[in-house]
Structure formats: structure tokens, C-alpha cells
Design a protein around this motif. Structure first.
Motif, PDB file in Angstrom:
ATOM      1  N   PHE A  44       0.834  -1.201   0.000  1.00  0.00           N
ATOM      2  CA  PHE A  44       0.000   0.000   0.000  1.00  0.00           C
ATOM      3  C   PHE A  44       0.871   1.255   0.000  1.00  0.00           C
ATOM      4  CE2 PHE A  44      -3.134  -2.779   2.476  1.00  0.00           C
ATOM      5  CZ  PHE A  44      -3.962  -2.992   1.391  1.00  0.00           C
ATOM      6  N   ASN A  45       1.941   1.225   0.794  1.00  0.00           N
ATOM      7  CA  ASN A  45       2.786   2.411   0.936  1.00  0.00           C
ATOM      8  C   ASN A  45       3.557   2.755  -0.335  1.00  0.00           C
ATOM      9  OD1 ASN A  45       1.875   2.464   3.533  1.00  0.00           O
ATOM     10  ND2 ASN A  45       3.852   2.034   4.507  1.00  0.00           N
ATOM     11  N   ASP A  46       3.698   1.773  -1.256  1.00  0.00           N
ATOM     12  CA  ASP A  46       4.365   2.064  -2.530  1.00  0.00           C
ATOM     13  C   ASP A  46       3.533   3.004  -3.401  1.00  0.00           C
ATOM     14  OD1 ASP A  46       6.568   0.375  -2.043  1.00  0.00           O
ATOM     15  OD2 ASP A  46       5.462  -1.383  -2.758  1.00  0.00           O
ATOM     16  N   ILE A  47       2.241   3.041  -3.154  1.00  0.00           N
ATOM     17  CA  ILE A  47       1.341   3.855  -3.981  1.00  0.00           C
ATOM     18  C   ILE A  47       1.347   5.258  -3.373  1.00  0.00           C
ATOM     19  CG2 ILE A  47      -0.964   3.983  -5.016  1.00  0.00           C
ATOM     20  CD1 ILE A  47      -1.207   0.950  -4.117  1.00  0.00           C
ATOM     21  N   ASN A  48       2.451   5.963  -3.645  1.00  0.00           N
ATOM     22  CA  ASN A  48       2.707   7.244  -3.004  1.00  0.00           C
ATOM     23  C   ASN A  48       2.136   8.393  -3.837  1.00  0.00           C
ATOM     24  OD1 ASN A  48       4.517   7.552  -5.147  1.00  0.00           O
ATOM     25  ND2 ASN A  48       6.284   6.926  -3.923  1.00  0.00           N
ATOM     26  N   ASP A  49       2.446   9.606  -3.448  1.00  0.00           N
ATOM     27  CA  ASP A  49       1.927  10.776  -4.155  1.00  0.00           C
ATOM     28  C   ASP A  49       2.380  10.803  -5.606  1.00  0.00           C
ATOM     29  OD1 ASP A  49       0.474  11.885  -2.017  1.00  0.00           O
ATOM     30  OD2 ASP A  49       2.293  12.763  -1.172  1.00  0.00           O
ATOM     31  N   ASP A  50       3.623  10.407  -5.876  1.00  0.00           N
ATOM     32  CA  ASP A  50       4.104  10.382  -7.259  1.00  0.00           C
ATOM     33  C   ASP A  50       3.320   9.372  -8.086  1.00  0.00           C
ATOM     34  OD1 ASP A  50       6.024  12.326  -6.779  1.00  0.00           O
ATOM     35  OD2 ASP A  50       7.574  10.868  -6.251  1.00  0.00           O
ATOM     36  N   ALA A  51       3.048   8.205  -7.508  1.00  0.00           N
ATOM     37  CA  ALA A  51       2.265   7.198  -8.219  1.00  0.00           C
ATOM     38  C   ALA A  51       0.867   7.716  -8.531  1.00  0.00           C
ATOM     39  CB  ALA A  51       2.176   5.921  -7.390  1.00  0.00           C
ATOM     40  N   LEU A  52       0.251   8.341  -7.556  1.00  0.00           N
ATOM     41  CA  LEU A  52      -1.107   8.847  -7.751  1.00  0.00           C
ATOM     42  C   LEU A  52      -1.137   9.994  -8.747  1.00  0.00           C
ATOM     43  CD1 LEU A  52      -2.257   8.564  -4.040  1.00  0.00           C
ATOM     44  CD2 LEU A  52      -3.083   7.188  -5.954  1.00  0.00           C
ATOM     45  N   ASN A  53      -0.082  10.823  -8.745  1.00  0.00           N
ATOM     46  CA  ASN A  53       0.011  11.871  -9.778  1.00  0.00           C
ATOM     47  C   ASN A  53       0.084  11.258 -11.171  1.00  0.00           C
ATOM     48  OD1 ASN A  53      -0.096  14.173  -8.163  1.00  0.00           O
ATOM     49  ND2 ASN A  53       2.111  14.153  -7.767  1.00  0.00           N
ATOM     50  N   GLY A  54       0.867  10.172 -11.300  1.00  0.00           N
ATOM     51  CA  GLY A  54       0.996   9.505 -12.590  1.00  0.00           C
ATOM     52  C   GLY A  54      -0.302   8.887 -13.062  1.00  0.00           C
ATOM     53  N   ILE A  55      -1.077   8.347 -12.126  1.00  0.00           N
ATOM     54  CA  ILE A  55      -2.389   7.789 -12.472  1.00  0.00           C
ATOM     55  C   ILE A  55      -3.348   8.916 -12.849  1.00  0.00           C
ATOM     56  CG2 ILE A  55      -4.383   6.565 -11.525  1.00  0.00           C
ATOM     57  CD1 ILE A  55      -2.368   4.957  -9.794  1.00  0.00           C
ATOM     58  N   LYS A  56      -3.357   9.975 -12.069  1.00  0.00           N
ATOM     59  CA  LYS A  56      -4.251  11.112 -12.335  1.00  0.00           C
ATOM     60  C   LYS A  56      -3.958  11.729 -13.701  1.00  0.00           C
ATOM     61  CE  LYS A  56      -7.410  14.082 -10.820  1.00  0.00           C
ATOM     62  NZ  LYS A  56      -7.186  14.977  -9.665  1.00  0.00           N
ATOM     63  N   GLU A  57      -2.705  11.640 -14.153  1.00  0.00           N
ATOM     64  CA  GLU A  57      -2.324  12.195 -15.449  1.00  0.00           C
ATOM     65  C   GLU A  57      -3.095  11.546 -16.594  1.00  0.00           C
ATOM     66  OE1 GLU A  57       1.881  13.478 -17.616  1.00  0.00           O
ATOM     67  OE2 GLU A  57       1.771  11.570 -16.542  1.00  0.00           O
ATOM     68  N   LEU A  58      -3.580  10.329 -16.375  1.00  0.00           N
ATOM     69  CA  LEU A  58      -4.365   9.614 -17.388  1.00  0.00           C
ATOM     70  C   LEU A  58      -5.849  10.002 -17.354  1.00  0.00           C
ATOM     71  CD1 LEU A  58      -2.679   6.138 -16.928  1.00  0.00           C
ATOM     72  CD2 LEU A  58      -2.667   7.459 -19.052  1.00  0.00           C
ATOM     73  N   GLY A  59      -6.174  11.081 -16.668  1.00  0.00           N
ATOM     74  CA  GLY A  59      -7.554  11.523 -16.611  1.00  0.00           C
ATOM     75  C   GLY A  59      -8.419  10.720 -15.659  1.00  0.00           C
ATOM     76  N   VAL A  60      -7.803   9.970 -14.763  1.00  0.00           N
ATOM     77  CA  VAL A  60      -8.518   9.003 -13.919  1.00  0.00           C
ATOM     78  C   VAL A  60      -9.356   9.719 -12.861  1.00  0.00           C
ATOM     79  CG1 VAL A  60      -8.185   7.172 -12.204  1.00  0.00           C
ATOM     80  CG2 VAL A  60      -6.859   7.173 -14.335  1.00  0.00           C
ATOM     81  N   SER A  61     -10.589   9.226 -12.695  1.00  0.00           N
ATOM     82  CA  SER A  61     -11.474   9.730 -11.649  1.00  0.00           C
ATOM     83  C   SER A  61     -11.660   8.721 -10.517  1.00  0.00           C
ATOM     84  CB  SER A  61     -12.839  10.088 -12.238  1.00  0.00           C
ATOM     85  OG  SER A  61     -13.420   8.974 -12.909  1.00  0.00           O
ATOM     86  N   HIS A  62     -11.522   7.421 -10.825  1.00  0.00           N
ATOM     87  CA  HIS A  62     -11.740   6.355  -9.843  1.00  0.00           C
ATOM     88  C   HIS A  62     -10.624   5.321  -9.970  1.00  0.00           C
ATOM     89  CE1 HIS A  62     -15.741   8.094 -10.352  1.00  0.00           C
ATOM     90  NE2 HIS A  62     -16.167   7.458  -9.276  1.00  0.00           N
ATOM     91  N   ILE A  63     -10.060   4.901  -8.844  1.00  0.00           N
ATOM     92  CA  ILE A  63      -9.092   3.802  -8.843  1.00  0.00           C
ATOM     93  C   ILE A  63      -9.760   2.576  -8.222  1.00  0.00           C
ATOM     94  CG2 ILE A  63      -6.852   2.954  -8.108  1.00  0.00           C
ATOM     95  CD1 ILE A  63      -5.856   5.779  -7.923  1.00  0.00           C
ATOM     96  N   TRP A  64      -9.763   1.494  -8.984  1.00  0.00           N
ATOM     97  CA  TRP A  64     -10.260   0.207  -8.487  1.00  0.00           C
ATOM     98  C   TRP A  64      -9.057  -0.571  -7.968  1.00  0.00           C
ATOM     99  CZ3 TRP A  64     -12.089  -3.975 -12.516  1.00  0.00           C
ATOM    100  CH2 TRP A  64     -12.258  -5.206 -11.865  1.00  0.00           C
TER     101      TRP A  64
END
Length: 622
Positions: A67-87
Motif C-alpha cells: 500500500f505504501n508504494d502507492i505514493n503521491d508520485d504514483a497517484l500523480n501519474g495515475i491522475k495524469e491519465l484523466g482518472v477519476s476512480h481507482i479500483w
């Protein structure tokens, strides 16, 4: 010819990749809804930096993401894809081989576990999370809570799986609240069926482990104290897929047991059914219907489970194999969820088109997989097994529910695009990706690693090549290059992978923020197919809103299309509210300029497309 086509596609992508990734467009206003984009993360694999990839490897050999690997940088990278929801897939505590007995967790038997890391769809404890995913297993709930809060800070919602049809054979909840009983704790095991039993029983027979086929060996043949082809379950329970034998087949879902929802073995129902006309009633009326009703015990157990996770901070659920559970249960469960949180996101895996409307209107689902029609057809088009004209009928046939059908090209059950069983090369899937993401107002789903062309080339153990394993500890190589040792900046991607990632970023940011893609649709394929230059592996349509007009055309062919006189018929010119004149268009994928001429109410547009190229042409204000 195929090599030349691929080189042309790469040249096109490389040109885009050399451009700076676009800045996110301004978010739509509350009065202008945005397209939903779901990112499916296989959580166990996402943050794993280990590249050993030993088949059947242990956690220590192959590593595991936390869980801790999914840090702010990871979430920024996911958000860059236009993501609204993470499953977050595989979060719930499921059966696995690793020993966590020092934390009070009972060991699981490898004879009824698929792989070494275990199937996320054999849930062992619905009130806890997978200890593999925590740096400190004793703090696993706190670490997941921090991830939920981190995701929310980045403006994205959190989804987790609920698997109501079946649970692990060795279900045992350590995390359940006071007063909650485990599944099966109060069952009468002397009968095959009782309404308030949680399971079905093979009375008088003990469970037997399946006979293994095709030289299969548990844990790849490794010696393990619990691998003895024995599992203590007396009496035997029905298996998750409904197999009623005390000794299921290896091809059955033998690691799970089926949950009883008050459906008799002969198919009869021991629960209230929805009155005629309830398909047209709203979710509040469904909620009111169930008040005071006597329902089976399993219904209440799952209502308590989803209530627990809503209180925890989860924003919605993806329901596994929803069609194997009665639609009345979904009316009961989902109306209770929506009563508590009207904005909860409810996505269901349903594969029978004849059931779609029942599960949406009676079961009160928000969204269903569009697998059997759209996904399958796009895959067949890519593989040259169907023509694009098939898409016209598919979209027309779902006009009333098009918003509710989630589109995807990859998920944990399906083969990766970049495999010989699908498109072979990741770029060959791009026209299907464009069509999937822009065809309707429905959500779009991406699977982790899709945006960098993950190939899933190796057998991982129980998991086989072409699908990223969900059963084993593994490193996902292309994704790991984007992860770049936890920096999540694409620093190790090849030039080709970076170009692909840039393409996905540009496409998904545009679709997330386009008002036209939440507006109207008209197919342009039929009128253009009468033109000899418009071959049957092209597909085109229009999308528009009050402030944005788009012409979209995708070339599924591995050859270029030149000098195409694309037609915009008078009906669509009128929809766009265009008068005679010349209009500038900008391709939202490569920023190229094009010109549409309207004369006597009819539009014409000269076009050329490279192999596998798509265009999203936005009409510019005069």
C-alpha cells in the motif's frame, strides 16, 4: 507490409511522444458532467520493484507491492491519465500460502489455493485486507486507510471488489465487528439447503481435492508440509461455480464455496420478489420496498460488509460475477448503499446481454461491463475477424443504456493488447482504444500497464502468459520501467513505450474533459461507406454538445488511407448548426490542422490516415 505499417505507426507515435504531454484541461463545471475514467490497479503487483520473476516464486524471491508504494508520485501519474476512480483490485484478505500465524492469522492450505499468492476472488476475511500488502501486517488496515485518504487528496475515488457469489473454503474473519457471525457459523449442515444457511452442503460426504490435470503440481511441485492432496471440510460444500460434487473438477472454482441467497437447489426462490413495474421505480422506492422484509441471512451479511467499507471511506464497489446472484438481492443491497451514499459507484460484471436491463433497472447497478458486445467486437476487428460495420448495430442496440456500459480493452481477466492472442503490438490496439473511449458517454477503464504496452510474455506459475497473473508474485516489466524504482516518472521506458504513454495521456485527458463526449452521438460510417476510398476497416462518428463538435475516425487497417473525401451529411451539418463556409479543425491527438467545407448544407473533408491512426477532429470557433 506489416513491418512497414508498424514502422509508420511508430513514426506517428514517436512524433507525438516528442511533444510535451498536454496540461490537464480545465475541469468541467457541476452543470457539465465529466466522463468517468476508472483505473484498475492490481494492487499486489503495482508497486513491486523486484524483477526476479521466478515461476512459482515466493514473496521473498519475487517481491510484492505494498500500500505504501502507492505514493503521491504514483497517484500523480495515475491522475495524469484523466482518472477519476481507482479500483484497487485484490485488497480484501484472501487465501494465500504465506505464513502470517504470528499475527493470529490461520494458515491456508495450498491444495485449495490457486497460485502461491492466491486468488483475490477467494476472500477469507471480508473485514480485513491482504497482509501481503502491508509493511507491518499488524497495521494493515491503517496502511490501507492511509492509501484511501491519499487517493482522496488527489481528487480520485476508491473502489474495491465485493465477491458475493463465493468465498474462500477456509473463511475466517479476524476483523469482523462485535456481533457479526462468520459465514456458515449458524448453518444447519445436516441438510443440503435451508434458506438462512450461508452455504449449500453435500450431506454425508467429505470434500475431496480435485484430481490434477496436464501435469499440474501444487506450488509447481515444491515440497510443502500442507501439500498432501487433502483438505478437511465435512460435509463438503458446493463449489463457487455451482458444482455440487464433493470432489469438484480442477476446472471448477474449487478454491471457493458458493454462497446461498435463498435460491432452492431446484431454482425456486425463498425471498420476496419485486412487484411488477419495479424496473421503473427509483432507488429510494426500492429501499422502501425492502424495509421490514424478511430476507435470507446472506443478504444481511453482505449489507453489513458494504456498510463497513462505506464507513471506512471506500466510494464504491466492483461486483464479481453479479449475474450468478439473484437480481432481487442487488435491489436490496444497492438501494441500501445508495440510501447511505447516493454518489456510491456500483459496477457489475455481467456477461449476458439479455440480463443487462434487469441488473440496471431492477438491480440498481450504475454500470455493467460491455464485454460480450463492444469489447469482443473490437478485439475481432483488430484481429481481422469482423468488419467495423458491426459497431453500428452494437451502439444502436444499446441507445437506452449506453451510458451504463463500461468500456475497456484490458482487465485482469482478459489478454493484454500487446500479445499474439490480441493485437500483437500495443499500437495496433490504439484505434480500438480511441473508439472505446469516445463512442459513448459511458465510463472508460484502463488496466495498469496498458498505457506502456505491457506484454505479459511469461508463465508465472498458476498464471499463464498473455494475461498478467492474478495468482502469483510477479514483476510487471513494462510497468516497472514506468515506475522507475518508485519515482513513477517513466525514467526507464523505451522511446516507444514513452510515445505510447504520451498518446494515452493525451487521449484520456481529452476524453475526461470533453463536453461533446458527454453529449450526442451520430454514426457517420454508413454514409461514408458508400465511398470507394472508405474501406470496411474504417469507422467514423460525430459527437457534440452545445459548445463542442467532434468528428472521429479510426483506421483499423495496417495500411495508410490517402485522399479520402470524408462526408459530413446534411443531417449532421444541421446538428452542428453550421452554415455554408469553411471551418478549421484541430486533431486532438496530434494537433494537426484540417479544413471542413460546407456547401449547400453538406460537408466535405479531405483526409489521410496512417496505418492504425485515429483522428479526433474538433471544429474550431469561427
Amino acid at each position: 507490409m506489416k513491418r512497414n505499417a508498424l514502422l509508420l505507426s511508430l513514426a506517428m507515435l514517436a512524433g507525438l511522444g516528442s511533444c510535451k504531454s498536454p496540461d490537464p484541461q480545465p475541469a468541467a463545471t457541476a452543470a457539465s458532467p465529466q466522463k468517468v475514467v476508472v483505473y484498475q490497479m492490481f494492487t499486489r503487483l503495482f508497486g513491486n520493484k523486484n524483477t526476479t520473476n521466478e515461476p512459482w516464486g515466493t514473496l521473498e524471491q519475487n517481491g510484492v507491492g505494498k500500500f505504501n508504494d502507492i505514493n503521491d508520485d504514483a497517484l500523480n501519474g495515475i491522475k495524469e491519465l484523466g482518472v477519476s476512480h481507482i479500483w484497487y483490485t485484490g485488497v480484501l484478505h484472501h487465501a494465500l500460502v504465506a505464513d502470517y500465524s504470528e499475527y493470529g492469522i490461520s494458515n491456508d492450505d495450498p491444495d485449495v489455493i490457486k497460485g502461491r499468492a492466491g486468488s483475490p476472488y477467494a476472500v477469507k476475511d471480508y473485514y480485513s485486507v491482504n497482509p501481503d500488502l502491508a509493511v507491518d501486517p499488524s497495521q494493515r488496515m491503517q496502511e490501507f486507510k492511509a492509501l484511501v485518504e491519499r487517493t482522496h487528496r488527489h481528487g480520485m475515488k476508491v473502489l474495491i471488489d465485493i465477491v458475493p457469489n463465493h468465498i474462500a473454503r477456509n473463511y475466517q474473519s479476524l476483523g469482523k465487528p462485535a456481533g457479526v457471525k462468520d459465514f456458515g457459523a449458524n448453518d444447519d449442515v445436516t441438510v443440503e439447503y435451508a434458506r438462512d444457511n450461508n452455504f449449500y452442503y453435500v450431506v454425508g460426504q467429505d470434500f475431496e481435492v480435485p484430481d490434477w490435470q496436464d501435469d499440474y503440481q501444487v506450488l509447481g511441485g515444491e515440497q510443502h508440509p500442507q501439500v498432501d492432496h487433502q483438505f478437511d471440510e465435512s460435509p463438503a460444500k458446493w463449489t463457487g461455480n455451482g458444482a455440487r460434487s464433493a470432489k469438484p473438477s480442477m476446472l471448477d472454482w474449487y478454491e471457493t464455496v458458493k454462497v446461498n441467497y435463498g435460491v432452492n437447489p431446484d431454482g425456486g426462490f425463498d425471498f420476496p420478489t419485486l412487484p411488477l413495474g419495479y424496473a421503473k421505480k427509483d432507488v429510494q422506492q426500492h429501499y422502501e420496498f425492502w424495509q421490514g422484509k424478511d430476507v435470507p441471512d446472506s443478504w444481511v451479511k453482505f449489507k453489513d460488509i458494504v456498510s463497513f467499507w462505506l464507513e471506512f471511506g471506500v466510494d464504491g464497489f466492483r461486483y464479481d460475477m453479479a449475474e450468478m446472484v439473484p437480481v432481487e438481492f442487488w435491489s436490496y443491497l444497492n438501494s441500501h448503499i445508495k440510501h447511505r451514499n447516493p454518489q456510491a459507484f456500483l459496477l457489475a460484471e455481467v456477461y449476458q446481454p439479455s440480463l443487462y436491463r434487469d441488473y440496471l433497472h431492477k438491480g440498481k447497478m450504475d454500470y455493467l461491463y460491455d464485454k460480450v458486445e463492444l469489447y469482443d467486437t473490437l478485439k475481432h476487428i483488430i484481429r481481422g475477424q469482423q468488419q467495423t460495420a458491426a459497431l453500428v448495430a452494437i451502439q444502436k442496440g444499446k441507445q437506452d443504456i449506453e451510458h451504463n456500459m463500461l468500456h475497456f480493452l484490458e482487465n485482469h481477466d482478459e489478454q493484454r493488447i500487446a500479445t499474439p492472442d490480441f493485437a500483437t503490438e500495443p499500437e495496433h490496439g490504439l484505434p480500438a482504444m480511441v473508439v472505446s473511449a469516445t463512442l459513448s458517454t459511458s465510463p472508460t477503464m484502463l488496466y495498469f500497464g496498458q498505457d506502456v504496452g505491457e506484454r505479459a510474455e511469461h508463465d508465472a506459475g498458476f498464471g499463464k502468459a498473455s494475461r498478467t497473473t492474478i495468482f502469483d508474485y510477479w514483476g510487471v516489466s513494462a510497468h516497472q520501467r514506468w515506475m522507475n524504482d518508485g519515482r513513477f516518472d517513466g525514467g526507464q521506458l523505451t522511446e516507444r513505450e514513452q510515445a505510447l504513454r504520451d498518446y494515452y495521456v493525451r487521449l484520456m485527458q481529452f476524453t475526461r474533459n470533453s463536453s461533446a463526449l458527454m453529449g450526442q452521438y451520430a454514426e457517420l460510417h454508413t454514409v461514408n461507406s458508400r465511398n470507394s476510398n472508405y474501406h470496411q476497416r474504417l469507422f467514423s462518428f460525430a459527437r457534440w454538445s452545445s459548445d463542442e463538435q467532434l468528428l472521429i475516425i479510426a483506421n483499423f487497417e495496417q495500411r495508410a488511407v490517402t485522399d479520402l473525401p470524408f462526408i459530413v451529411p446534411p443531417s449532421q451539418v444541421a446538428n452542428f448548426e453550421l452554415s455554408d463556409g469553411r471551418y478549421r479543425l484541430i486533431d486532438q491527438l496530434d494537433e494537426s490542422e484540417h479544413w471542413l467545407t460546407v456547401s449547400n448544407g453538406k460537408g466535405s473533408l479531405p483526409l489521410s490516415l496512417q496505418p492504425m491512426q485515429s483522428r479526433i477532429l474538433q471544429i474550431q470557433p469561427q
